[in-house]
Design a protein around this motif. Sequence first.
Motif, PDB file in Angstrom:
ATOM      1  N   ILE A  96       0.836  -1.205   0.000  1.00  0.00           N
ATOM      2  CA  ILE A  96       0.000   0.000   0.000  1.00  0.00           C
ATOM      3  C   ILE A  96       0.868   1.251   0.000  1.00  0.00           C
ATOM      4  O   ILE A  96       0.578   2.240  -0.698  1.00  0.00           O
ATOM      5  N   THR A  97       1.948   1.220   0.761  1.00  0.00           N
ATOM      6  CA  THR A  97       2.857   2.373   0.770  1.00  0.00           C
ATOM      7  C   THR A  97       3.452   2.593  -0.621  1.00  0.00           C
ATOM      8  O   THR A  97       3.505   3.738  -1.123  1.00  0.00           O
ATOM      9  N   THR A  98       3.885   1.517  -1.264  1.00  0.00           N
ATOM     10  CA  THR A  98       4.468   1.636  -2.609  1.00  0.00           C
ATOM     11  C   THR A  98       3.454   2.182  -3.606  1.00  0.00           C
ATOM     12  O   THR A  98       3.750   3.133  -4.359  1.00  0.00           O
ATOM     13  N   THR A  99       2.280   1.596  -3.635  1.00  0.00           N
ATOM     14  CA  THR A  99       1.274   2.055  -4.602  1.00  0.00           C
ATOM     15  C   THR A  99       0.823   3.475  -4.304  1.00  0.00           C
ATOM     16  O   THR A  99       0.574   4.255  -5.235  1.00  0.00           O
ATOM     17  N   SER A 100       0.741   3.834  -3.022  1.00  0.00           N
ATOM     18  CA  SER A 100       0.349   5.206  -2.686  1.00  0.00           C
ATOM     19  C   SER A 100       1.389   6.192  -3.187  1.00  0.00           C
ATOM     20  O   SER A 100       1.046   7.246  -3.752  1.00  0.00           O
ATOM     21  N   LEU A 101       2.676   5.872  -3.009  1.00  0.00           N
ATOM     22  CA  LEU A 101       3.730   6.752  -3.520  1.00  0.00           C
ATOM     23  C   LEU A 101       3.672   6.852  -5.037  1.00  0.00           C
ATOM     24  O   LEU A 101       3.878   7.936  -5.609  1.00  0.00           O
TER      25      LEU A 101
ATOM     26  N   TYR B 173       0.971   6.536  -6.895  1.00  0.00           N
ATOM     27  CA  TYR B 173      -0.179   7.359  -7.250  1.00  0.00           C
ATOM     28  C   TYR B 173       0.091   8.842  -6.996  1.00  0.00           C
ATOM     29  O   TYR B 173      -0.227   9.700  -7.831  1.00  0.00           O
ATOM     30  N   PHE B 174       0.669   9.158  -5.844  1.00  0.00           N
ATOM     31  CA  PHE B 174       0.964  10.559  -5.532  1.00  0.00           C
ATOM     32  C   PHE B 174       1.933  11.138  -6.544  1.00  0.00           C
ATOM     33  O   PHE B 174       1.726  12.246  -7.076  1.00  0.00           O
ATOM     34  N   SER B 175       3.010  10.399  -6.821  1.00  0.00           N
ATOM     35  CA  SER B 175       3.994  10.918  -7.783  1.00  0.00           C
ATOM     36  C   SER B 175       3.414  10.979  -9.188  1.00  0.00           C
ATOM     37  O   SER B 175       3.727  11.914  -9.951  1.00  0.00           O
ATOM     38  N   SER B 176       2.549  10.025  -9.544  1.00  0.00           N
ATOM     39  CA  SER B 176       1.956  10.054 -10.888  1.00  0.00           C
ATOM     40  C   SER B 176       1.055  11.272 -11.049  1.00  0.00           C
ATOM     41  O   SER B 176       1.057  11.923 -12.114  1.00  0.00           O
ATOM     42  N   VAL B 177       0.286  11.596 -10.007  1.00  0.00           N
ATOM     43  CA  VAL B 177      -0.569  12.789 -10.088  1.00  0.00           C
ATOM     44  C   VAL B 177       0.282  14.024 -10.329  1.00  0.00           C
ATOM     45  O   VAL B 177      -0.025  14.869 -11.197  1.00  0.00           O
ATOM     46  N   VAL B 178       1.372  14.151  -9.577  1.00  0.00           N
ATOM     47  CA  VAL B 178       2.237  15.333  -9.732  1.00  0.00           C
ATOM     48  C   VAL B 178       2.916  15.316 -11.103  1.00  0.00           C
ATOM     49  O   VAL B 178       2.998  16.354 -11.785  1.00  0.00           O
ATOM     50  N   LEU B 179       3.399  14.171 -11.536  1.00  0.00           N
ATOM     51  CA  LEU B 179       4.084  14.101 -12.834  1.00  0.00           C
ATOM     52  C   LEU B 179       3.126  14.387 -13.982  1.00  0.00           C
ATOM     53  O   LEU B 179       3.478  15.105 -14.932  1.00  0.00           O
ATOM     54  N   PHE B 180       1.926  13.824 -13.938  1.00  0.00           N
ATOM     55  CA  PHE B 180       0.962  14.086 -15.008  1.00  0.00           C
ATOM     56  C   PHE B 180       0.628  15.574 -15.077  1.00  0.00           C
ATOM     57  O   PHE B 180       0.558  16.166 -16.164  1.00  0.00           O
ATOM     58  N   GLY B 181       0.411  16.172 -13.901  1.00  0.00           N
ATOM     59  CA  GLY B 181       0.078  17.601 -13.887  1.00  0.00           C
ATOM     60  C   GLY B 181       1.239  18.482 -14.272  1.00  0.00           C
ATOM     61  O   GLY B 181       1.037  19.620 -14.705  1.00  0.00           O
ATOM     62  N   SER B 182       2.471  17.979 -14.131  1.00  0.00           N
ATOM     63  CA  SER B 182       3.657  18.781 -14.436  1.00  0.00           C
ATOM     64  C   SER B 182       4.119  18.627 -15.876  1.00  0.00           C
ATOM     65  O   SER B 182       4.901  19.455 -16.353  1.00  0.00           O
ATOM     66  N   CYS B 183       3.699  17.583 -16.549  1.00  0.00           N
ATOM     67  CA  CYS B 183       4.241  17.297 -17.886  1.00  0.00           C
ATOM     68  C   CYS B 183       3.216  17.462 -19.005  1.00  0.00           C
ATOM     69  O   CYS B 183       3.608  17.723 -20.153  1.00  0.00           O
ATOM     70  N   ILE B 184       1.935  17.257 -18.750  1.00  0.00           N
ATOM     71  CA  ILE B 184       0.950  17.141 -19.813  1.00  0.00           C
ATOM     72  C   ILE B 184       0.044  18.374 -19.805  1.00  0.00           C
ATOM     73  O   ILE B 184      -0.346  18.887 -18.741  1.00  0.00           O
ATOM     74  N   GLU B 185      -0.296  18.845 -20.987  1.00  0.00           N
ATOM     75  CA  GLU B 185      -1.208  19.976 -21.160  1.00  0.00           C
ATOM     76  C   GLU B 185      -2.580  19.649 -20.573  1.00  0.00           C
ATOM     77  O   GLU B 185      -3.055  18.510 -20.641  1.00  0.00           O
ATOM     78  N   GLY B 186      -3.231  20.657 -19.986  1.00  0.00           N
ATOM     79  CA  GLY B 186      -4.494  20.456 -19.290  1.00  0.00           C
ATOM     80  C   GLY B 186      -5.591  19.897 -20.172  1.00  0.00           C
ATOM     81  O   GLY B 186      -6.342  19.006 -19.761  1.00  0.00           O
ATOM     82  N   VAL B 187      -5.729  20.403 -21.411  1.00  0.00           N
ATOM     83  CA  VAL B 187      -6.794  19.909 -22.279  1.00  0.00           C
ATOM     84  C   VAL B 187      -6.534  18.462 -22.682  1.00  0.00           C
ATOM     85  O   VAL B 187      -7.470  17.688 -22.917  1.00  0.00           O
ATOM     86  N   VAL B 188      -5.254  18.065 -22.750  1.00  0.00           N
ATOM     87  CA  VAL B 188      -4.943  16.677 -23.056  1.00  0.00           C
ATOM     88  C   VAL B 188      -5.285  15.792 -21.864  1.00  0.00           C
ATOM     89  O   VAL B 188      -5.805  14.671 -22.016  1.00  0.00           O
ATOM     90  N   LEU B 189      -5.016  16.282 -20.641  1.00  0.00           N
ATOM     91  CA  LEU B 189      -5.394  15.523 -19.448  1.00  0.00           C
ATOM     92  C   LEU B 189      -6.900  15.293 -19.393  1.00  0.00           C
ATOM     93  O   LEU B 189      -7.364  14.212 -19.017  1.00  0.00           O
ATOM     94  N   ARG B 190      -7.668  16.313 -19.754  1.00  0.00           N
ATOM     95  CA  ARG B 190      -9.132  16.186 -19.692  1.00  0.00           C
ATOM     96  C   ARG B 190      -9.695  15.400 -20.870  1.00  0.00           C
ATOM     97  O   ARG B 190     -10.885  15.101 -20.897  1.00  0.00           O
ATOM     98  N   ASP B 191      -8.851  15.102 -21.845  1.00  0.00           N
ATOM     99  CA  ASP B 191      -9.261  14.312 -23.002  1.00  0.00           C
ATOM    100  C   ASP B 191      -9.180  12.826 -22.625  1.00  0.00           C
ATOM    101  O   ASP B 191      -8.102  12.229 -22.609  1.00  0.00           O
ATOM    102  N   LYS B 192     -10.316  12.220 -22.315  1.00  0.00           N
ATOM    103  CA  LYS B 192     -10.335  10.857 -21.768  1.00  0.00           C
ATOM    104  C   LYS B 192      -9.767   9.844 -22.746  1.00  0.00           C
ATOM    105  O   LYS B 192      -9.007   8.942 -22.364  1.00  0.00           O
ATOM    106  N   PHE B 193     -10.115   9.943 -24.028  1.00  0.00           N
ATOM    107  CA  PHE B 193      -9.746   8.910 -24.994  1.00  0.00           C
ATOM    108  C   PHE B 193      -8.621   9.329 -25.934  1.00  0.00           C
ATOM    109  O   PHE B 193      -8.359   8.644 -26.929  1.00  0.00           O
ATOM    110  N   GLY B 194      -7.963  10.458 -25.650  1.00  0.00           N
ATOM    111  CA  GLY B 194      -6.817  10.864 -26.463  1.00  0.00           C
ATOM    112  C   GLY B 194      -7.184  11.350 -27.844  1.00  0.00           C
ATOM    113  O   GLY B 194      -6.381  11.193 -28.786  1.00  0.00           O
ATOM    114  N   ASP B 195      -8.377  11.922 -28.021  1.00  0.00           N
ATOM    115  CA  ASP B 195      -8.771  12.406 -29.345  1.00  0.00           C
ATOM    116  C   ASP B 195      -7.881  13.538 -29.830  1.00  0.00           C
ATOM    117  O   ASP B 195      -7.672  13.710 -31.038  1.00  0.00           O
TER     118      ASP B 195
END
Length: 1094
Positions: free
Chosen positions: A467-472, A474-496
């Motif tokens: 649980i500690t590993t997966t939580s880390l 998830y936390f790091s993935s949230v920060v990395l996704f928000g730091s690397c990917i454009e907002g409209v691409v993040l909100r694009d569920k299917f990658g259109d």
Amino acid sequence: MPHFTVVPVKDQALSSCNSLEGINWVDYRDTGQDYPGHQDTVSSDGHGNHKEDSPFLNSAGAACKKNDFYDRNLALFEEELDIRPKVSSLLSRLVSYTNITQGAKEHEEAESTEASRRKTPKSPNMGTLMGVYLPCLQNIFGVILFLRLTWIVGMAGIMQSLLIVLMCCSCTMLTAISMSAIATNGVVPAGGAYFMISRSLGPEFGGAVGLCFYLGTTFASAMYILGAIEIFLKYLVPQAAIFHATDTLGSDSAMLNNMRVYGSICLSLMAVVVFVGVKYVNKLASLFLACVIISIVSIYAGAFKSMTHPPEFPICMLGNRTLVRDRFDVCAKTVIKGNITVPSQLWERFCLLGNMSSVQCDDYFIQNNVTEIPGIPGLSSGIIRENMWGDYQQKGEILEKAGLQSVDAHGAVENFGMYVSADIATSFTLLVGIFFPSATGIMAGSNRSGDLRDAQKSIPVGTILAITTTSLVYFSSVVLFGSCIEGVVLRDKFGDAVRKNLVVGTLSWPSPWVIVIGSFFSTVGAGLQSLTGAPRLLQAIAKDNIIPFLRVFGHGKTNGEPTWALLLTGLIAELGILIASLDMVAPILSMFFLMCYLFVNLACAVQTLLRTPNWRPRFKYYHWALSFLGMSMCLALMFISSWYYAIVAMVIAGMIYKYIEYQGAEKEWGDGIRGLSLSAARYSLLRLEVGPPHTKNWRPQLLVLLKLDEDLHVKYPRLLTFASQLKAGKGLTIVGSVIQGNFLDSYGEMQAAEQAIKHMMEIERVKGFCQTVVASKVREGIVHLIQSCGLGGMKHNTVVLGWPYGWRQSEDPRAWKTFINTVRCTTAAHLALMVPKNVSFYPSNHERFTDGNIDVWWIVHDGGMLMLLPFLLKLHKVWRKCKMRIFTVAQMDDNSIQMKKDLAMFLYQLRIEAEVEVVEMHDSDISAYTYERTLMMEQRSQMLRQMRLSSAERQREAQLVKDRHSLVRMGSLYSDEEEEVVEAPPEKVQMTWTREKCEAERRSRNNAPENFRELMSLKPDQSNVRRMHTAVKLNEVIVNRSHDARLVLLNMPGPPRNTDGDENYMEFLEVLTEGLERVLLVRGGGREVITIYS
């Protein structure tokens, strides 16, 4: 001082191994010897009482060369060794104990050959890493991480996404702490959450939560299959779609239909794989786990690589709106071919074909510019500031970038398909429900406890580390996704916006295909694991036999494969497939998993607070406050994610709980709810001890005194029927009986009597307790019951006693003296008394009185018992349609009219509906019939008291009295006298006859006829005549008015203070109730039981 002579005795050699019957010796020096019979057996203790041998005793004898040694050292305990094992026997069995159950290892072995059947199962040898940590990682990481986490970050923003991850992971971490405490509290066989909850909270909670966990696991398989099909149709082979949208708005429905078709096919294939053999699933588990780890590593690699070399995934924006990138080739309105500017494909999408005039184009397209921005700006781009806060969308809302310039203009509806839009309305609560399944899977380690080398160490460490590993992650993935990917691409569920690429795949390194293929195989593997585990969970519940209608699912193939359970699991999973939307299925399984985790926390908290003696977990880092916090978080998350799903899940669990409570098989697992009930009962009893109940709270707490026949069967079960009708399941009912004899000799008989009474109570639906005592005399046993039954404030206040039928025919006075003694004891103890007469004529619980009256003859005030009892009886369906009539007796000096008015007003204030009648009894002379009846009564008593005749002579003399006074019917339809009288054989006495003794004997025999003539000339006592007169007159009035009543309630006169008149008292009661079919004699306990006040 006495002298003792000590004589030495030589030890005698034992001739065989069976010198001590039932003892099996274990010699530690003969280790490795295999004994053929280790089965538990049931034997007898020699007194007809069966006992179950301890499972630690070997049933086959070992070498008997050490028996002589044990005889000398354990001779003091030799009589107990057949039921209590020696420490050596106990330890030898514990050393060879294995908790491997019918799990994956056994299923992988051959099915039918004798060699495989005789094969000794391998000892568990899996450690923390392979047995708990990696399986938990595989189950926790799943489809949500790859398909929905980027979309959740885009919709909720980094901060709220971190909050969602924190809530879900904290919930699972607290649950893991509670689960670790439960799992380390003794040896845990394989069974996961169901085993832990059912053994901690009882079969009702265990069955309810076990089925919820089963449904959650089944829907999880559906969710994983839908995720795999989504990856397959969206990113791997889009050309495989069967249904195609005819217009832009129909694309969603076409996609759902494709998901249903391919999902059903995939589910069928997976079910076949599971049916063919679990060994294939287990062998592929490592491959699926490798896919998950490689995919996650590629995400981190791509994120850090984006600091210097961000991947090229440009997105095309019209104004601030995001365009679907695969609908055109160049992100521009015009292109230059040669030296000529011509319309681009994008222009042709928004304007009429081949026309450069702005009049024929979409207004929004003409007034806004087309720009191209990077979809993956990179870790060092500073995009994290834009993605910090959420941007929740409504269904159909176009994804827009806040920083771009845009002219607001009306666009054509037919061009809506060119924009990337939200397919569902989003909110914080919805995202919580969708994300939570990615935090589940923490039970994988406890499910494998049978394969672990040291489950009590591996389960806590491996689960909490996972649980500690997966939580880390998830936390790091949230920060990395928000730091690397454009907002409209993040909100694009299917990658259109990124040419139909998986959004998380655009960030991965070295290629998006790593994530696509890895996530596909990981979701397929997770689906297979769920489809493998769910049927086994259902089979475990069915084999426990706590839910009768699931019994069929406990059967399977010869190797234990749950065939029927797999079929049901496939059908339920198909329901999830037909929903066809990953976002709709995820909240459903979230509910079931949260329900399961809630009860895991509850189980730990209850056990901790109750300080159960058996609660000794090796895992020490738990606290009841943490368990309650986890339980509260589970409940909060249920209602946060979807309040209506939460209510449905709780209703399902509640219905299963009540079904098991009423219809399920009884199981005693030493659960915590039993301990909780004991604590609550103790608290309530101490509260009740404060003082006697108020009149408003008074209700009859019954002690029903039953008589058993020679076969220990209840002689008059209608007493229990009457008690059940009076109580209607409320209040306290104690059913007592007395076994005559010695306790040491009659203990087995007492237990058999209790079982017979409990069985009859169950038939008659009497909810209460059974108390059987052994006494040398029945009278003393009844007194003990009256004194000692009940506990604290939960003691009886009313005694129900059977009428001693046939007391007139009894030659021994104990037949009716026991009855009168019981009446006196209840009076002395200030208890109310009810004596149902002719109880065999009382209605059963299946009868219904459609009309008729319940008549109350209120002669003297007894605290209101006569008013309250008919009201309680009318609450039962048998008596509900009967009307209540109250009769009272007026004397010559009473105003009968005023009495009737006062009584009617009194009943009105009591809120009791009844018809009131006042019966006037005028003074009259004592009739000859009364005088004759009294005379006959006294003559009989005097005769039995004075004459010492043989049994035959006594019957002959009594017959003369009956012939002379034939007015009395000396018989009854049945007999239930309170005590069977067994005449002891007369003792032989050696006598020496003298002449004086012989003459005295001859004179006494000659005087017998004279004594009889004196008996016939006896004059009755005047007080007895008056009492008989009252009984006769009252009986005439009652029979006249109530001869057709369904039930007659009557004040019971008290017994005489002088015990010499006991037999006369019985005669008075007989006369008083003569000619009535059903009579209930009632005697109050000396306190008010009914009040006019609210």
